[in-house]
Design an enzyme around this catalytic site. Structure first.
Site, short mmCIF file in Angstrom:
data_model
loop_
_atom_site.label_atom_id
_atom_site.label_comp_id
_atom_site.label_asym_id
_atom_site.label_seq_id
_atom_site.Cartn_x
_atom_site.Cartn_y
_atom_site.Cartn_z
N CYS A 155 0.83 -1.21 0.00
CA CYS A 155 0.00 0.00 0.00
C CYS A 155 0.87 1.26 0.00
O CYS A 155 1.62 1.50 0.95
CB CYS A 155 -0.90 -0.05 1.24
SG CYS A 155 -1.75 1.48 1.65
N CYS A 171 0.26 3.66 2.88
CA CYS A 171 0.78 3.02 4.11
C CYS A 171 2.29 3.23 4.21
O CYS A 171 2.81 3.50 5.30
CB CYS A 171 0.49 1.52 4.11
SG CYS A 171 -1.26 1.10 4.09
#
Length: 114
Positions: A29, A32
């Site tokens: 991600c 992230c």
């Protein structure tokens, strides 16, 4: 300090005392990874906060228990009790997505200043 959850059974032990921000993330991600870099950058400035990283691919059961459907998702604890993260004076049960470093610092200051 940044800790990576290694065993599911450690989760409750880690959040039961002190100030903890749980970062639900995945390695693939992009947002992230951005939030992870922010945590690495600021962790030394917040020695009273443990940043617990929980990989949703590895610990899907924990993520499901918290209703995590979008990552990164951040939640906060004070001495084992889940608390709202404060953003611009407004409580949030969790924060979704990455925030700029200065904004995230303000959130941490507002949330854990008491």
């Amino acid at each position: 300090m940044i800790k990576h959850l290694e065993k599911e059974t450690d989760f409750n032990e880690i959040v039961k005392q002190g100030n903890v921000v749980v970062d639900f993330f995945a390695t693939w991600c992009g947002p992230c990874r951005m939030m992870g870099r922010i945590l690495e950058e600021i962790e030394k400035d917040y020695p009273a906060i443990t940043f617990l990283k929980v990989d949703t691919d590895t610990f899907g059961q924990i993520a499901m228990a918290f209703g995590v459907s979008s990552i990164p998702t951040l939640i906060a604890y004070k001495d084992g009790k889940r608390v709202a993260l404060m953003e611009n004076g407004k409580p949030h049960g969790e924060l979704l997505g990455s925030r700029p470093t200065d904004d995230f610092r303000l959130i941490l200051d507002d949330t854990f200043s008491n």
